[in-house]
Design an enzyme around this catalytic site. Structure first.
Site, mmCIF file in Angstrom:
data_model
loop_
_atom_site.group_PDB
_atom_site.id
_atom_site.type_symbol
_atom_site.label_atom_id
_atom_site.label_comp_id
_atom_site.label_asym_id
_atom_site.label_seq_id
_atom_site.Cartn_x
_atom_site.Cartn_y
_atom_site.Cartn_z
ATOM 1 N N ASP A 16 0.837 -1.194 0.000
ATOM 2 C CA ASP A 16 0.000 0.000 0.000
ATOM 3 C C ASP A 16 0.874 1.248 0.000
ATOM 4 O OD1 ASP A 16 -2.257 1.528 0.055
ATOM 5 O OD2 ASP A 16 -2.749 1.123 2.155
ATOM 6 N N GLY A 17 0.393 2.298 -0.648
ATOM 7 C CA GLY A 17 1.063 3.598 -0.545
ATOM 8 C C GLY A 17 1.711 4.108 -1.824
ATOM 9 N N TRP A 21 3.158 7.879 -2.256
ATOM 10 C CA TRP A 21 4.571 8.030 -2.626
ATOM 11 C C TRP A 21 4.687 9.008 -3.800
ATOM 12 C CZ3 TRP A 21 7.665 7.690 -6.826
ATOM 13 C CH2 TRP A 21 9.045 7.604 -6.605
ATOM 14 N N GLU A 63 -11.846 -5.136 -5.514
ATOM 15 C CA GLU A 63 -12.424 -3.797 -5.328
ATOM 16 C C GLU A 63 -11.660 -2.733 -6.123
ATOM 17 O OE1 GLU A 63 -11.872 -5.979 -2.642
ATOM 18 O OE2 GLU A 63 -13.979 -6.542 -2.750
ATOM 19 N N ASN A 64 -10.456 -3.068 -6.606
ATOM 20 C CA ASN A 64 -9.654 -2.068 -7.341
ATOM 21 C C ASN A 64 -10.281 -1.661 -8.677
ATOM 22 O OD1 ASN A 64 -6.356 -3.212 -6.198
ATOM 23 N ND2 ASN A 64 -7.665 -1.592 -5.410
ATOM 24 N N TRP A 65 -11.275 -2.439 -9.160
ATOM 25 C CA TRP A 65 -11.976 -2.050 -10.397
ATOM 26 C C TRP A 65 -12.714 -0.730 -10.228
ATOM 27 C CZ3 TRP A 65 -10.391 -4.711 -14.367
ATOM 28 C CH2 TRP A 65 -10.062 -6.074 -14.224
ATOM 29 N N LEU A 182 -6.982 -5.275 6.949
ATOM 30 C CA LEU A 182 -6.626 -6.379 6.052
ATOM 31 C C LEU A 182 -7.238 -6.231 4.665
ATOM 32 C CD1 LEU A 182 -6.669 -9.473 8.449
ATOM 33 C CD2 LEU A 182 -4.798 -7.928 7.866
#
Ligand code: FPP
Length: 227
Positions: A16-17, A21, A63-65, A182
């Site tokens: 993550d991040g 960044w 869920e990234n869709w 999570l």
């Protein structure tokens, strides 16, 4: 008695991040994801120095869709490039690729590339598992359906139908970027896993940080519900 000082066989990372960044470096989000892939590449190259059987990375969730279509496209393009550029290195370094999640629903050309990659790396002695179109709740539902079709559902029969059925038990879950949740990753498998949260943003995560998390793991006493 708790089990202290035992060695981790299977580590999972929620990477993550990337976005933060990029923002911190005044770069577009896509640059953050590119640097994220670079961190993956370096970590996989370092695997030989670790006594691990499996590393599982959360690359793209179910869920990234919901992200903007341009960002989804960027991530898929990075995936294609990564497989093209690094597959031979996986083969040469004995890395077996494994995909968890509903990855057959990805674009047909990616599915074909992955099928080829799975075939070519199948004799590798260390596993790199990648979550693609992965959601733990969806995985558990799929496993429950398959287990029910085959007979009575027990923890063992359900577990035998999870995407991770052929992987060692999950020992340690790491999440980068300071978030402490999570996010639908390996929920069943994390039942007795140790959790380590680090503030580092994923593109800055290094093999030394994995080593530090493993040191932390080895100092913990695992009880598995016993005492
Ligand atoms: C989280 O950063 C990261 C992702 C959603 C994707 C992780 C993907 C990669 C590291 C690259 C693809 C991997 C491979 C194996 C080719 P974020 O965008 O949620 O960051 P933010 O929370 O700071 O916005």
């Amino acid at each position: 008695m708790g089990v202290e000082g035992s060695r981790a066989r299977h580590v999972a990372i929620i990477m993550d991040g990337n976005g933060r960044w990029a923002k911190r470096h005044r770069l577009p989000r896509a640059a953050g994801h590119r640097r994220g892939v670079e961190a993956v590449r370096k970590l996989v190259r370092s695997l030989r120095g670790f006594d691990l059987e499996c590393l599982t990375l959360y690359a793209f969730s179910s869920e990234n869709w919901k992200r903007p279509v341009d960002e989804v496209d960027d991530l898929m393009t990075l995936m294609r490039r990564f497989i093209r550029s690094d597959l031979q290195e996986f083969v040469d370094n004995g890395v077996r690729l494994k995909i968890v999640g509903d990855w057959r629903a990805l674009a047909p050309d990616i599915v074909a590339m992955l099928d080829d990659a799975l075939e070519r790396t199948r004799h590798g002695e260390r596993t790199l598992a990648v979550g693609l179109n992965y959601g733990a709740q969806q995985e558990i539902v799929r496993a429950a359906r398959a287990a029910a079709a085959a007979g009575p559902i027990t923890t063992e029969t359900l577990e035998a139908h999870l995407d991770t059925a052929d992987l060692p038990p999950l020992d340690l879950m790491i999440r980068t970027s300071g978030e402490m949740r999570l996010s639908n990753f390996l929920l069943w498998q994390a039942a007795y896993a140790e959790l380590v949260f680090v503030d580092t943003l994923w593109p800055d995560f290094t093999a030394d940080m994995l080593a530090a998390a493993l040191d932390d793991f080895e100092r913990r006493e695992r009880r598995f519900g016993g005492r």
